[in-house]
Enzyme design. Structure first.
Site, PDB file in Angstrom:
ATOM      1  N   ARG A   1      -2.457   4.810   7.331  1.00 13.32           N
ATOM      2  CA  ARG A   1      -2.697   3.458   7.877  1.00 13.32           C
ATOM      3  C   ARG A   1      -2.462   3.533   9.394  1.00 13.32           C
ATOM      4  O   ARG A   1      -1.460   4.089   9.843  1.00 13.32           O
ATOM      5  CB  ARG A   1      -1.755   2.425   7.269  1.00 13.32           C
ATOM      6  CG  ARG A   1      -1.869   1.090   8.000  1.00 13.32           C
ATOM      7  CD  ARG A   1      -1.162  -0.028   7.303  1.00 13.32           C
ATOM      8  NE  ARG A   1      -1.856  -0.401   6.080  1.00 13.32           N
ATOM      9  CZ  ARG A   1      -1.493  -1.436   5.315  1.00 13.32           C
ATOM     10  NH1 ARG A   1      -0.473  -2.181   5.658  1.00 13.32           N
ATOM     11  NH2 ARG A   1      -2.162  -1.719   4.218  1.00 13.32           N
TER      12      ARG A   1
ATOM     13  N   THR B   1       0.845  -1.198   0.000  1.00  9.45           N
ATOM     14  CA  THR B   1       0.000   0.000   0.000  1.00  9.45           C
ATOM     15  C   THR B   1       0.878   1.245   0.000  1.00  9.45           C
ATOM     16  O   THR B   1       0.671   2.185  -0.774  1.00  9.45           O
ATOM     17  CB  THR B   1      -0.939  -0.025   1.219  1.00  9.45           C
ATOM     18  OG1 THR B   1      -1.522  -1.313   1.300  1.00  9.45           O
ATOM     19  CG2 THR B   1      -2.027   1.028   1.103  1.00  9.45           C
TER      20      THR B   1
ATOM     21  N   HIS C   1     -10.281  -1.461   4.525  1.00  6.83           N
ATOM     22  CA  HIS C   1      -9.116  -1.194   3.667  1.00  6.83           C
ATOM     23  C   HIS C   1      -9.724  -0.890   2.290  1.00  6.83           C
ATOM     24  O   HIS C   1      -9.650  -1.710   1.365  1.00  6.83           O
ATOM     25  CB  HIS C   1      -8.223  -2.432   3.640  1.00  6.83           C
ATOM     26  CG  HIS C   1      -6.835  -2.212   3.103  1.00  6.83           C
ATOM     27  ND1 HIS C   1      -6.465  -1.095   2.371  1.00  6.83           N
ATOM     28  CD2 HIS C   1      -5.716  -2.990   3.189  1.00  6.83           C
ATOM     29  CE1 HIS C   1      -5.180  -1.206   2.042  1.00  6.83           C
ATOM     30  NE2 HIS C   1      -4.710  -2.339   2.528  1.00  6.83           N
TER      31      HIS C   1
HETATM   32  N1  ASP Z   1      -1.995  -6.173   3.725  1.00  4.84           N
HETATM   33  C1  ASP Z   1      -3.359  -6.382   4.096  1.00  4.84           C
HETATM   34  C2  ASP Z   1      -3.744  -5.417   5.200  1.00  4.84           C
HETATM   35  O1  ASP Z   1      -2.946  -4.582   5.566  1.00  4.84           O
HETATM   36  C3  ASP Z   1      -3.636  -7.797   4.452  1.00  4.84           C
HETATM   37  C4  ASP Z   1      -2.748  -8.379   5.532  1.00  4.84           C
HETATM   38  O2  ASP Z   1      -1.934  -7.664   6.138  1.00  4.84           O
HETATM   39  O3  ASP Z   1      -2.877  -9.583   5.770  1.00  4.84           O
HETATM   40  O4  ASP Z   1      -4.843  -5.486   5.662  1.00  4.84           O
HETATM   41  N1   CP Z   2      -2.316  -5.613   0.755  1.00 11.56           N
HETATM   42  C1   CP Z   2      -1.678  -4.790   1.615  1.00 11.56           C
HETATM   43  O1   CP Z   2      -2.286  -3.888   2.220  1.00 11.56           O
HETATM   44  O2   CP Z   2      -0.341  -4.974   1.706  1.00 11.56           O
HETATM   45  P1   CP Z   2       0.636  -4.178   2.666  1.00 11.56           P
HETATM   46  O3   CP Z   2       0.204  -4.497   4.084  1.00 11.56           O
HETATM   47  O4   CP Z   2       2.009  -4.677   2.337  1.00 11.56           O
HETATM   48  O5   CP Z   2       0.455  -2.710   2.400  1.00 11.56           O
END
Ligand code: ASP
Ligand code: CP
Length: 327
Positions: free
Chosen positions: A124, A75, A152
């Site tokens: 985030r 992200t 998300h």
């Molecule tokens: N990258 C995604 C999130 O940040 C999924 C995960 O961390 O498993 O929600």
């Molecule tokens: N899919 C996702 O959010 O990946 P990251 O946690 O690496 O940002």
């Protein structure tokens, strides 16, 4: 399609009256079916431009503050790449421990600080509802890049774009989407189930009992008359599945580590299991994976999870252009 030689031929004029200009993106609940068509249309154009010219000046002079209180690879880096491919620049705060957050600065004050320097903030944060709190404090657009176990939304948008690009937008109505793994703490599936309820899909939820999809999400989906069914085993639904959406068990969200140990290896997708699945279905995962999809499956054409990451770049380029009045 725009010509590659000059950004002035782009179909995106600056329009401060545009529907998404200056808007926050906090939840998928903000999106209607027509909005998705619009976002994906712009994302499609972005893909064409990246393939032809790589980088162009649509957001030249604009600055994004990337504020991450939780780890991220995709992200964070895809928002950075999106901004830079559009000619803008980025203030990266990927490690809040080196920022004044460590001195006790509140989220609203941090956001007010960053908007003094940037045009848009991507956030985030580990707490559900934090993106809405930040958006309330900020005058500039805030984009939710994951708020605890809440939502998300940009992931769900890129997930839906992936389904459209891979299987055909026209075929979404009637599809069966099976979500597998940690449906309780996984914010991506909370957003995706809500977003897909704009279409006539059938949703299957496969999880250990302690990681079932929250009632709140299921109730919202039920209001749209979407058929939903819960299972503890994948076997029953795999053969009818068009999209298998696998998730990681979210270790960091468990109060009791013993509970995590009980469910961590609950499901593993591998070539043997996938023999029972359709030939023209796809397997998706928001990533990172930690064992729930065997690497032996990676070369199968149905493994869409690496392509899914790339679609994220185009969707995030589209969203940045929209909230900054350039799409
Ligand atoms: N990258 C995604 C999130 O940040 C999924 C995960 O961390 O498993 O929600
Ligand atoms: N899919 C996702 O959010 O990946 P990251 O946690 O690496 O940002």
């Amino acid at each position: 399609m725009p010509t590659p030689s000059s950004s002035q031929h782009l179909p995106f004029g600056e329009n401060k009256n545009a529907e998404w200009y200056g808007k926050d993106i906090i939840s998928v609940k903000q999106f209607k079916r027509e909005d998705l068509e619009y976002v994906f249309g712009v994302a499609h154009e972005m893909r064409g431009m990246v393939e032809r010219v790589g980088t162009f000046d649509l957001l030249k002079g604009k600055i994004l503050a990337n504020l991450f209180y939780e780890p991220s690879t995709r992200t964070s880096s895809s928002f950075t790449a999106a901004m830079e491919r559009l000619g803008g620049s980025v203030i990266p705060i990927n490690e809040v421990k080196y920022s004044s957050v460590t001195k006790g600065e509140s989220l609203p004050d941090t956001v007010r600080t960053l908007e003094s320097y940037a045009d848009v903030i991507v956030l985030r944060h580990p707490e559900t509802g934090s993106a809405a709190i930040a958006a309330k404090a900020a005058r500039k657009p805030v984009i939710n890049a994951g708020d605890g176990t809440g939502e998300h939304p940009t992931q769900a948008l890129l997930d839906t774009f992936t389904i459209f690009e891979e299987l055909g937008a026209g075929l979404i109505d009637g599809m069966t989407v099976t979500m597998l793994g940690d449906l309780k703490y996984g914010r991506t599936v909370h957003s995706l189930a809500r977003l897909l309820s704009l279409y006539k899909v059938r949703l299957n939820y496969v999880s250990p009992d302690i990681l079932r999809m929250p009632k709140e999400v299921m109730d919202e989906v039920a209001e749209k008359n979407i058929p939903q069914a819960e299972f503890s085993s994948l076997e029953k639904v795999l053969s009818e599945t068009d999209v298998l959406y696998v998730t990681r068990v979210q270790k960091e969200r468990f109060e009791d580590p013993a509970d995590y140990e009980k469910v961590k290896g609950a499901y593993v997708i591998d070539p043997a299991i996938m023999k029972a699945a359709k030939k023209d279905m796809i397997v998706m995962h928001p990533l990172p994976r930690v064992g729930e999809i065997s690497t032996d499956f990676d070369d199968d054409p149905r493994a869409a999870y690496f392509r899914q990451m790339e679609y994220g770049l185009y969707v995030r380029m589209a969203l940045l252009a929209m909230v900054l009045g350039k799409a």
